[in-house]
Design a protein around this motif. Sequence first.
Motif, PDB file in Angstrom:
ATOM      1  N   TYR A  23      89.084  21.308  33.833  1.00 45.50           N
ATOM      2  CA  TYR A  23      89.183  20.154  33.897  1.00 45.50           C
ATOM      3  C   TYR A  23      88.588  20.959  35.798  1.00 45.50           C
ATOM      4  CZ  TYR A  23      88.967  16.623  30.509  1.00 45.50           C
ATOM      5  OH  TYR A  23      88.294  16.696  28.996  1.00 45.50           O
ATOM      6  N   VAL A  37      84.751  13.015  33.746  1.00 45.29           N
ATOM      7  CA  VAL A  37      85.490  12.868  32.200  1.00 45.29           C
ATOM      8  C   VAL A  37      86.091  11.043  32.772  1.00 45.29           C
ATOM      9  CG1 VAL A  37      87.272  13.174  31.060  1.00 45.29           C
ATOM     10  CG2 VAL A  37      85.990  14.958  32.320  1.00 45.29           C
ATOM     11  N   ARG A  94      95.354  21.026  28.606  1.00 48.67           N
ATOM     12  CA  ARG A  94      94.174  21.276  29.764  1.00 48.67           C
ATOM     13  C   ARG A  94      94.294  21.673  30.864  1.00 48.67           C
ATOM     14  NH1 ARG A  94      92.541  16.613  27.370  1.00 48.67           N
ATOM     15  NH2 ARG A  94      90.380  16.615  26.376  1.00 48.67           N
ATOM     16  N   HIS A 125      95.045  12.679  31.209  1.00 47.35           N
ATOM     17  CA  HIS A 125      94.019  14.363  30.464  1.00 47.35           C
ATOM     18  C   HIS A 125      94.912  15.204  29.905  1.00 47.35           C
ATOM     19  CE1 HIS A 125      90.848  11.185  32.090  1.00 47.35           C
ATOM     20  NE2 HIS A 125      91.293  10.996  32.777  1.00 47.35           N
ATOM     21  N   ASP A 183      84.091  18.022  33.970  1.00 45.20           N
ATOM     22  CA  ASP A 183      84.400  19.118  32.516  1.00 45.20           C
ATOM     23  C   ASP A 183      83.419  20.135  32.377  1.00 45.20           C
ATOM     24  OD1 ASP A 183      85.148  19.817  29.761  1.00 45.20           O
ATOM     25  OD2 ASP A 183      84.375  18.298  28.895  1.00 45.20           O
ATOM     26  N   LYS A 187      81.289  21.839  29.790  1.00 44.62           N
ATOM     27  CA  LYS A 187      79.616  21.977  29.722  1.00 44.62           C
ATOM     28  C   LYS A 187      78.497  22.582  30.564  1.00 44.62           C
ATOM     29  CE  LYS A 187      81.422  17.385  27.972  1.00 44.62           C
ATOM     30  NZ  LYS A 187      80.495  17.809  26.056  1.00 44.62           N
TER      31      LYS A 187
END
Length: 422
Positions: free
Chosen positions: A42, A413, A10, A105, A58, A61
């Motif tokens: 992110y 998150v 990510r 993450h 996040d 979304k």
Amino acid sequence: MATKSKPEGRLLYAQSGGVTAVINATAAGVIEAARVKGVPVYAAHNGILGALREELIDTTKETKAAIAALRHTPGGAFGSCRYKLKSLDANRAEYERLIDVFRAHDIRWFLYNGGNDSADTALKISQLGKAMNYDIRCIGVPKTVDNDLAVTDCCPGFGSVAKYTAVSTLEASLDVASMADTSTKVFILEVMGRHAGWIAAAAGLAGEGADAPPHIILFPERPFDEAAFLAKVKATVERVGWCTVVASEGLLNAEGQFLAEAGTRDAFGHSQLGGVAPVLAALVKEKLGYKYHWALPDYLQRSARHLASKTDADQAYAVGKAAVDYALAGMNAVMPVIVRTNDAPYRWKIESAPLTKIANREKKMPASFLTKDGFGITAAARRYLAPLIQGEAPPPYGKNGLPQYITLKNAMVARKLEPFGK
């Protein structure tokens, strides 16, 4: 024919320091470019503090339309902060915490959108990643209204505040001129610029010639000479009938002290300035007896997206997109910078520059940009500044007559680590 697999991991994007009218355009450039490459993004909530606290947003979304709307929305969509990480030796725990959050993450690319201090932070994190054997690529992304980043020709955010300042100077001066016979003789506009007078210089685009406003520009690069200033104000009022003054907040006296020192400091260790305009206004009233008005636009300068420069908005988006390209290409500890290739017509391109040449450096106004008396800008300054305020990029307006700005959902998150004490 084999298909190219998407990159694993990510990308984390964070905004730093004072925001600009176009910093969200950079965010849009980052997120849209990453989506094309299949990389989830992110965003740190409230800048680097969000990364330390494991408060991550996040952006997957958010709808495509919402991200696109960032290009015309001012402020910092994910929140920013003034928080300077100390040196690795002084506070290694914070840097190690960041690496722990990245590892938890699967953050493989970190894009830090800010100024000099942020470039330094990105550089240090890239170095610690290597020391801790964690593969993290750190890219500094330029942003500052002060236009004081080294290497880059200009800073995304500056062009828009320059346009706002020049337009405001012009419009206010027309007002003063219409009232000068029986009312205000001197108008003083205080603009941002702690150590570099780029924003003050932009006010000079409002007019040309000795009788055109602004009649006096006060730069932090030149010590304030009270006698010369008052003489210039008096001569201008006697000749023109009124006088517009634009002063940088970082104006210094002959001893190198801020004229408007308030005695406190912010999180970066910078002095909190208390307002140079009222100091100058009081001086004009006491010594010359002229009626005055002064204005302090403050946040209005950097949030005025309705008056943004199209050039600036385009550049802000371009550095965000380029930052993603650099990160995914495996580059580390670099920044996408703006390179001017031609003045007229204005042309520019994006290239990479090492953070070692940018971090903690400060670009001030060249001496060749200031007139001999120190109260105005030269033709060379106009050639540099004028292209940066070109073009309009107005936001869409609603039936209520107001701009249609976007507020993201900013879905958080789930945390995976223990809380960190910041």
